[in-house]
Design a protein around this motif. Structure first.
Motif, PDB file in Angstrom:
ATOM      1  N   ASP A  18       5.529   6.385  -2.127  1.00 44.42           N
ATOM      2  CA  ASP A  18       5.779   5.311  -3.096  1.00 44.42           C
ATOM      3  C   ASP A  18       4.758   4.180  -2.930  1.00 44.42           C
ATOM      4  N   ALA A  19       4.420   3.865  -1.669  1.00 42.03           N
ATOM      5  CA  ALA A  19       3.429   2.815  -1.395  1.00 42.03           C
ATOM      6  C   ALA A  19       2.049   3.231  -1.900  1.00 42.03           C
TER       7      ALA A  19
ATOM      8  N   LYS B 187      -4.527   7.236 -11.027  1.00 41.26           N
ATOM      9  CA  LYS B 187      -4.916   8.146  -9.949  1.00 41.26           C
ATOM     10  C   LYS B 187      -5.917   9.187 -10.458  1.00 41.26           C
TER      11      LYS B 187
ATOM     12  N   TYR C 193      -0.367  10.970  -9.518  1.00 39.88           N
ATOM     13  CA  TYR C 193       0.821  10.368 -10.128  1.00 39.88           C
ATOM     14  C   TYR C 193       0.646   9.996 -11.602  1.00 39.88           C
ATOM     15  N   ASN C 194      -0.491   9.433 -11.922  1.00 42.29           N
ATOM     16  CA  ASN C 194      -0.643   8.819 -13.242  1.00 42.29           C
ATOM     17  C   ASN C 194      -2.124   8.744 -13.620  1.00 42.29           C
TER      18      ASN C 194
ATOM     19  N   LYS D  63       8.815   6.842   1.264  1.00 39.53           N
ATOM     20  CA  LYS D  63       8.390   5.437   1.316  1.00 39.53           C
ATOM     21  C   LYS D  63       6.871   5.326   1.290  1.00 39.53           C
TER      22      LYS D  63
ATOM     23  N   LYS E 108       1.438   5.244  -4.346  1.00 39.06           N
ATOM     24  CA  LYS E 108       1.496   5.162  -5.810  1.00 39.06           C
ATOM     25  C   LYS E 108       1.389   3.715  -6.288  1.00 39.06           C
ATOM     26  N   LYS E 109       2.143   2.839  -5.659  1.00 39.19           N
ATOM     27  CA  LYS E 109       2.174   1.436  -6.068  1.00 39.19           C
ATOM     28  C   LYS E 109       0.818   0.760  -5.889  1.00 39.19           C
ATOM     29  N   LEU E 110       0.159   1.031  -4.770  1.00 37.07           N
ATOM     30  CA  LEU E 110      -1.110   0.371  -4.460  1.00 37.07           C
ATOM     31  C   LEU E 110      -2.319   1.069  -5.070  1.00 37.07           C
ATOM     32  N   GLY E 111      -2.131   2.325  -5.506  1.00 33.24           N
ATOM     33  CA  GLY E 111      -3.261   3.064  -6.052  1.00 33.24           C
ATOM     34  C   GLY E 111      -4.248   3.497  -4.982  1.00 33.24           C
TER      35      GLY E 111
ATOM     36  N   GLU F  10       3.456  14.121  -9.518  1.00 36.12           N
ATOM     37  CA  GLU F  10       4.395  13.226  -8.842  1.00 36.12           C
ATOM     38  C   GLU F  10       5.390  14.039  -8.027  1.00 36.12           C
TER      39      GLU F  10
ATOM     40  N   PHE G 183       2.587  -2.088   3.534  1.00 38.26           N
ATOM     41  CA  PHE G 183       3.452  -2.100   2.350  1.00 38.26           C
ATOM     42  C   PHE G 183       4.701  -1.252   2.576  1.00 38.26           C
TER      43      PHE G 183
END
Length: 333
Positions: A47-48, A111, A107-108, A44, A50-53, A77, A19
């Motif tokens: 971010d990946a 997570k 992050y959220n 990068k 975070k996006k993919l969990g 974060e 990713f």
């Protein structure tokens, strides 16, 4: 016939690498806080994740590296260079003492739930460093009582803590601004959920208190997400109306776009517009931004050293609390 539930495939380190467009080794280095990864590549990968969990597996990591001494580092974060400086300091101490680290960015809510369900992350570690998150509330109930924990940027009733006096830092900024004969604005980030740090609120509170003591007040507070795009927009709104003002940002990260907008609108930064940030990140030094300097590196080293001493039984007394003092650094802005 009832439909069978489809098994959800676990996100792997390979998925993250694909990713982010990097190698698996690069992802591993980021997770291990290896300093030999440039900041753009590191972001990068984060971010990946975070996006993919993605949720790291500490057992798999132990098998692949052959290492047994593992410290879990939990952060909110990650924005800007603050965390790179902090994590480098932590790793310097850990490596010297034969330990390695596993990074878990909180992050959220997703997570957070993953952390609660994946008990391996907190149970299969020799120690935990938690930054910017209230451990007593957020991680209550699923940390092994025998596992040493050190809190960064947050007080704790149960664990050791290393903090910077953010309220005092706000006082320093307020004392500095109180002599300016111009409108005073604050650009800051408002805590939106329990996983976020309270440091921005503490800095704002100290700043406000200082001004009030000197018979001044904040003309307006602008709350923004921790991103440059929103801050650019706020800066344009301010400078479209005010050509002379002083702006306190509760982190250097938000000061940069404000200075850039002021200069593009042909305002003289340091004369027409006064700007003071907080942190003293490398970008503040490069752009000569006046700021409240906090000892980021010292904070990381003290926390890691304290944790190692707890693990090795060299500290047996009750919880320790270190409070570091920030200082005002006046530069060209």
């Amino acid at each position: 016939m009832p439909r069978l539930k489809q098994k959800i495939r676990r996100i792997t380190i390979k998925d993250v690498a694909e990713f982010a467009g990097v190698g698996v080794g690069t992802v591993s280095r980021v997770l291990n806080n290896n300093p030999h990864v440039d900041s753009k590549t590191r972001q990068k990968v984060l971010d990946a994740i975070k996006k993919l969990g993605y949720i790291p597996n500490p057992h798999a990591r132990r098998l692949s590296t052959g290492e047994s001494n593992l410290i879990t580092v939990i952060t909110p974060e990650m924005k800007g260079d603050f965390y790179q400086i902090l994590l480098s300091a932590i790793d310097e101490v850990l490596i010297k003492n034969g330990y390695s680290s596993l990074l878990y960015p909180l992050y959220n809510e997703r997570k957070y739930e993953g952390l609660k369900k994946s008990s391996d992350i907190l149970l299969s570690t020799d120690g935990i460093i938690v930054d910017g998150v209230n451990v007593d509330n957020i991680l209550k109930g699923f940390i092994n009582p025998q596992t040493p924990v050190v809190c960064l940027e947050q007080d704790s009733d149960k664990y050791d803590s290393v903090i910077v006096d953010n309220y005092y830092g706000g006082i320093l900024a307020g004392d500095y601004f109180s002599d300016f004969d111009m409108d005073i604005f604050v650009v800051t980030h408002r805590k939106s959920h329990e996983l976020e740090s309270t440091v921005f609120d503490e800095r704002l509170e100290g700043f406000q208190e200082s001004l009030e003591r000197k018979g001044r007040s904040i003309d307006k507070i602008y709350y923004v997400p921790l991103d440059w795009e929103s801050t650019f927009e706020v800066a344009r709104r301010i400078f479209s109306r005010y050509k002379r003002c002083a702006i306190f940002t509760t982190t250097d990260y938000l000061a940069v776009p404000i200075i850039e907008v002021a200069r593009t609108m042909e305002l003289k930064v340091g004369k027409d517009v006064k700007v003071c940030g907080f942190d003293d990140l490398p970008i503040a030094q490069i752009l000569e931004i006046t700021t409240i300097k906090q000892p980021i590196y010292d904070m990381g080293k003290i926390a890691a050293d304290l944790l190692i001493k707890r693990i090795n039984g060299r500290i047996k007394e009750k919880i320790k609390r270190y409070v570091l003092k920030p200082e005002l650094v006046v530069r060209s802005t």
